[in-house]
Scaffold this motif. Structure first.
Motif, PDB file in Angstrom:
ATOM      1  N   THR A 572       0.835  -1.226   0.000  1.00 43.42           N
ATOM      2  CA  THR A 572       0.000   0.000   0.000  1.00 43.42           C
ATOM      3  C   THR A 572       0.853   1.252   0.000  1.00 43.42           C
ATOM      4  O   THR A 572       0.345   2.341  -0.281  1.00 43.42           O
ATOM      5  CB  THR A 572      -0.925   0.013   1.213  1.00 43.42           C
ATOM      6  OG1 THR A 572      -0.125  -0.063   2.403  1.00 43.42           O
ATOM      7  CG2 THR A 572      -1.879  -1.176   1.169  1.00 43.42           C
ATOM      8  N   ALA A 573       2.176   1.125   0.323  1.00 44.60           N
ATOM      9  CA  ALA A 573       3.053   2.298   0.345  1.00 44.60           C
ATOM     10  C   ALA A 573       4.483   1.835   0.151  1.00 44.60           C
ATOM     11  O   ALA A 573       4.830   0.675   0.426  1.00 44.60           O
ATOM     12  CB  ALA A 573       2.905   3.065   1.650  1.00 44.60           C
ATOM     13  N   TYR A 600      -1.182   4.892 -12.027  1.00 44.90           N
ATOM     14  CA  TYR A 600      -1.642   6.197 -12.523  1.00 44.90           C
ATOM     15  C   TYR A 600      -1.448   7.245 -11.431  1.00 44.90           C
ATOM     16  O   TYR A 600      -1.612   6.964 -10.224  1.00 44.90           O
ATOM     17  CB  TYR A 600      -3.120   6.145 -12.891  1.00 44.90           C
ATOM     18  CG  TYR A 600      -3.467   5.079 -13.922  1.00 44.90           C
ATOM     19  CD1 TYR A 600      -3.363   5.354 -15.274  1.00 44.90           C
ATOM     20  CD2 TYR A 600      -3.901   3.827 -13.513  1.00 44.90           C
ATOM     21  CE1 TYR A 600      -3.688   4.377 -16.203  1.00 44.90           C
ATOM     22  CE2 TYR A 600      -4.226   2.856 -14.433  1.00 44.90           C
ATOM     23  CZ  TYR A 600      -4.117   3.134 -15.788  1.00 44.90           C
ATOM     24  OH  TYR A 600      -4.443   2.174 -16.682  1.00 44.90           O
ATOM     25  N   ASP A 601      -1.100   8.513 -11.870  1.00 41.73           N
ATOM     26  CA  ASP A 601      -1.035   9.619 -10.882  1.00 41.73           C
ATOM     27  C   ASP A 601      -2.422  10.162 -10.650  1.00 41.73           C
ATOM     28  O   ASP A 601      -3.410   9.636 -11.186  1.00 41.73           O
ATOM     29  CB  ASP A 601      -0.059  10.700 -11.360  1.00 41.73           C
ATOM     30  CG  ASP A 601      -0.477  11.374 -12.659  1.00 41.73           C
ATOM     31  OD1 ASP A 601      -1.658  11.190 -13.079  1.00 41.73           O
ATOM     32  OD2 ASP A 601       0.350  12.056 -13.289  1.00 41.73           O
ATOM     33  N   PHE A 631      -0.988   7.084  -5.547  1.00 39.45           N
ATOM     34  CA  PHE A 631      -1.159   6.619  -6.921  1.00 39.45           C
ATOM     35  C   PHE A 631      -2.200   5.492  -6.941  1.00 39.45           C
ATOM     36  O   PHE A 631      -2.272   4.676  -5.996  1.00 39.45           O
ATOM     37  CB  PHE A 631       0.166   6.086  -7.485  1.00 39.45           C
ATOM     38  CG  PHE A 631       1.221   7.146  -7.660  1.00 39.45           C
ATOM     39  CD1 PHE A 631       1.334   7.847  -8.858  1.00 39.45           C
ATOM     40  CD2 PHE A 631       2.103   7.445  -6.613  1.00 39.45           C
ATOM     41  CE1 PHE A 631       2.327   8.818  -8.997  1.00 39.45           C
ATOM     42  CE2 PHE A 631       3.070   8.403  -6.769  1.00 39.45           C
ATOM     43  CZ  PHE A 631       3.186   9.105  -7.966  1.00 39.45           C
ATOM     44  N   SER A 632      -2.973   5.456  -7.992  1.00 42.46           N
ATOM     45  CA  SER A 632      -3.927   4.338  -8.167  1.00 42.46           C
ATOM     46  C   SER A 632      -3.323   3.312  -9.149  1.00 42.46           C
ATOM     47  O   SER A 632      -2.476   3.657  -9.966  1.00 42.46           O
ATOM     48  CB  SER A 632      -5.253   4.847  -8.705  1.00 42.46           C
ATOM     49  OG  SER A 632      -5.083   5.441  -9.986  1.00 42.46           O
ATOM     50  N   THR A 650      -4.835   1.470  -4.336  1.00 36.73           N
ATOM     51  CA  THR A 650      -3.904   2.606  -4.358  1.00 36.73           C
ATOM     52  C   THR A 650      -2.642   2.232  -3.620  1.00 36.73           C
ATOM     53  O   THR A 650      -2.620   1.333  -2.768  1.00 36.73           O
ATOM     54  CB  THR A 650      -4.510   3.844  -3.704  1.00 36.73           C
ATOM     55  OG1 THR A 650      -4.807   3.544  -2.328  1.00 36.73           O
ATOM     56  CG2 THR A 650      -5.775   4.288  -4.429  1.00 36.73           C
ATOM     57  N   VAL A 651      -1.567   2.980  -3.941  1.00 42.48           N
ATOM     58  CA  VAL A 651      -0.302   2.845  -3.259  1.00 42.48           C
ATOM     59  C   VAL A 651       0.235   4.255  -3.024  1.00 42.48           C
ATOM     60  O   VAL A 651       0.130   5.129  -3.884  1.00 42.48           O
ATOM     61  CB  VAL A 651       0.680   1.992  -4.087  1.00 42.48           C
ATOM     62  CG1 VAL A 651       0.956   2.601  -5.447  1.00 42.48           C
ATOM     63  CG2 VAL A 651       1.979   1.786  -3.320  1.00 42.48           C
ATOM     64  N   THR A 652       0.814   4.479  -1.837  1.00 45.34           N
ATOM     65  CA  THR A 652       1.265   5.825  -1.451  1.00 45.34           C
ATOM     66  C   THR A 652       2.772   5.891  -1.519  1.00 45.34           C
ATOM     67  O   THR A 652       3.475   4.994  -1.011  1.00 45.34           O
ATOM     68  CB  THR A 652       0.809   6.165  -0.029  1.00 45.34           C
ATOM     69  OG1 THR A 652      -0.622   6.067   0.030  1.00 45.34           O
ATOM     70  CG2 THR A 652       1.245   7.570   0.355  1.00 45.34           C
TER      71      THR A 652
END
Length: 655
Positions: A572-573, A600-601, A631-632, A650-652
């Motif tokens: 996730t991050a 994707y941004d 980001f997705s 999403t990932v941060t």
């Protein structure tokens, strides 16, 4: 003196009386006049008028003759003239004439007339004219036919093919004496040593000095025993094939049976058919000659008499052959092809490899060295009165989980119809008929508790139907994972039924193409059975059971499939700060073989894509480290079972 005058007068009166009885040959002949007489001689003085001057005289064409006055008058020779034909052409004192080649030949005589009455002869039509007509024959030329006898020849057989009853014949061999020919139609004569030819002479019995002849120079051919190559029994009779014949009139070839007269075979032929030839006799080809001295024989061939019958799906051949030829083997032919060869003592053969209701053509050939004797072709239709035995079947799964059903042993009749019935649980289904072997059935889903079994009946081409045979069931395999990750696989399977006993088992692990990856022995004593640990890199586990009976029969189970779950982990991050912890975004999981990850941004612009687990993202966009943000992503994958997986989250990016 008075007696001589009286005798002369009597002679003249007799001649006058004979002349009076004669008819004129030419219209101006003086008939009934004394002294009309001349006779015909050869140039050597031999009298040719055998029957007298008034009798029939035959002259030889082309011969030279002389004529002489015989009327008793004393007339100078110069006052008697002769000519040819009634016109008197060439009338002169010449008395030597040549006989023409055609009849009649008329000789005209003209002489002075000593009596008071006038006439038509010499001189100046004051004398007498007399003519005679002769038959003319050509010298007889015999047509001689010579046949040489013996090897080398020691006799000749001579025949005169144009012999006539009024001609006598003589023969001279070499320089030997002339001897009468008593049998003009043909007779044998010994050939003197050193003789190189013969001459046949011909003379008319009613003509003198008219001889013809024909000469033959000896030129005897050579000959050897003929070869009898083949004897075939056919609908038209016995047909023989031979070689080594010499086409020469001196020789004659006879086809001799064991008893009775032989049959003449043309020397210009290589085959000959003898209608009505006996199957109980043997035959040989014999070379002979007109004198009966030569007897050169071929080897003996005897006809083969074949009979065929059919009983209970077997065709039986029986044959007989007279003793006489040296048979080395018998060839049995079926439909023109060699079926088998049997010993020369055999007289019967049974053919079991036949189909009920089918007609077959049989022939038996006796081999005698390079020669052969062939029976007639006999046709028989295979029959059967008994039903075929109930069929025993084999049943084995294919890789596509269809079932191959086949006969454990070939049917007695290869054209028999196999009718199959499938039992699956409580459902019974008759399978569609097909001549294909093995029969392929698609039973659908199966389990160890739901096993397809097959039973069959046979119907032969003669209409006989068997009972239903025992059911044959293929082994059925079941496989299931007993843990969440699918690392422990439990197996259950059924034993093949109706196909054998004392089974041995192997568990096969297959790839997607059905190729064996590994195998292990299994025991059926206790179930369920634990499968060996599966490979870590295979999502779909395909198991198949191989069963081998004590008799060596190998059958297979269905392919049991265990599909393990595809696992994917996306963090996730992550913090690309260079501290060595979570510096890149990477994908983790198992069975990831075909996937796409898109990142994707916040504006929806794609900044990263991965299709391989070795592809990672270090947070840079076009070479510049992105600012911390969320980001997705979208993850799409297709597992080995063909199932599509879509995951969005999403990932941060942190600092």
């Amino acid at each position: 003196m008075m007696l001589r005058r009286f005798a002369l007068l009597s002679c003249l009166l007799g001649l006058a009386t004979g002349a009076a009885r004669a008819q004129a040959v030419c219209t101006l002949d003086d008939v009934g006049v004394p002294g009309n007489c001349f006779r015909v001689y050869s140039t050597t003085g031999q009298l040719l008028d055998v029957a007298g001057p008034g009798g029939p005289t035959v002259l030889c064409a082309g011969s030279r003759i002389r004529v002489r006055y015989c009327g008793g008058e004393t007339i100078p020779r110069n006052n008697i003239r002769y000519g040819i034909g009634c016109s008197g052409v060439g009338t002169d004192t010449v008395t030597t004439l040549t006989v023409p080649t055609t009849s009649p030949f008329i000789i005209l005589q003209q002489r002075p007339n000593p009596f008071p009455a006038g006439g038509n002869g010499y001189p100046n039509r004051l004398g007498l004219q007399y003519s005679r007509s002769f038959e003319v024959r050509a010298a007889p030329v015999p047509a001689v036919q010579v046949r040489y006898c013996g090897v080398p020849f020691s006799q000749v057989y001579v025949a005169i093919t144009n012999a006539q009853a009024n001609i006598r014949y003589e023969i001279q061999l070499g320089n030997g004496p002339r001897q009468p020919v008593t049998q003009p139609a043909g007779a044998a004569y010994a050939v003197p040593a050193g003789a190189t030819g013969l001459t046949v002479y011909a003379n008319y019995t009613d003509v003198l000095l008219c001889e013809g002849n024909a000469s033959v120079t000896f030129s005897a051919p050579t000959a050897a025993a003929p070869t009898l190559q083949r004897l075939a029994v056919g609908p038209a009779g016995l047909t023989f094939t031979f070689s080594g014949l010499v086409n020469d009139p001196s020789y004659q070839y006879l086809l001799d049976p064991d008893a009775g007269a032989g049959t003449v075979v043309p020397s210009t032929s290589t085959t000959f058919t003898l209608p009505g030839g006996s199957l109980g006799s043997c035959y040989r080809l014999r070379l002979t000659d007109a004198c009966g001295l030569l007897n050169l024989r071929s080897a003996v061939l005897c006809p083969v008499d074949l009979q065929v019958s059919s009983v209970d799906r077997q065709n039986t051949l029986s044959w007989s052959q007279a003793a006489g030829s040296a048979v080395t083997a018998y060839d049995v032919l079926r439909d023109g092809q060699l079926l088998t060869s049997v010993a020369p003592t055999a007289r019967q053969y049974t053919d079991p490899a036949v189909t009920c209701g089918v007609s077959y053509r049989y022939q038996v050939v006796a081999r005698s060295g390079a020669a052969s004797s062939e029976s007639a072709e006999r046709t028989v239709t295979t029959v059967a009165a008994q039903a075929p035995p109930a069929p025993r079947l084999t049943a084995s799964f294919r890789l596509d989980n269809g079932v191959d059903i086949n006969l454990a042993a070939a049917a007695a009749d290869t054209a028999s119809r196999l009718l199959l019935r499938r039992t699956l649980g409580a459902t019974t289904t008759d399978l569609p008929f097909t001549r294909r072997r093995p029969v392929v059935d698609q039973p659908g889903p199966v389990t160890p508790a739901l096993v397809p079994c097959y039973a069959g009946r046979l119907t032969d081409p003669c209409g006989n139907a068997s009972g239903e045979g025992p059911a044959a069931c293929p082994p059925v395999l079941g496989a299931a994972a007993t843990d969440r990750e699918g690392n422990r696989i439990s197996l259950n399977f059924t034993e093949p039924a109706g196909q054998g006993s004392d089974w041995r088992y192997r568990l096969l692990l297959l790839d997607e193409a059905g190729q064996e990856l590994s195998s292990s022995a299994l025991s059926a004593t206790a179930q369920p059975v634990q499968a060996p640990a599966p490979p870590a890199d295979r999502q779909v586990l395909r198991y198949r059971l191989e069963a081998t009976s004590a008799a060596g029969l190998v059958v297979f189970s269905n392919v049991a499939v265990v599909t393990r779950k595809l696992v994917v982990f996306i963090p996730t991050a992550f913090s690309p700060n260079g501290d060595g912890l979570n510096d890149v975004l990477e994908i983790k999981g198992r069975f990831l073989k075909s996937f796409t990850l898109k990142l994707y941004d916040r504006n929806g612009v794609e900044v990263f894509r991965a299709t391989d687990r070795n592809q990672t993202w270090d947070g840079r966009i076009r070479g510049t480290l992105a600012a911390p943000q969320v980001f997705s992503y979208q993850f799409e994958a297709t597992d080995e079972a063909g199932q599509r997986i879509v995951q969005r989250a999403t990932v941060t990016l942190l600092r």
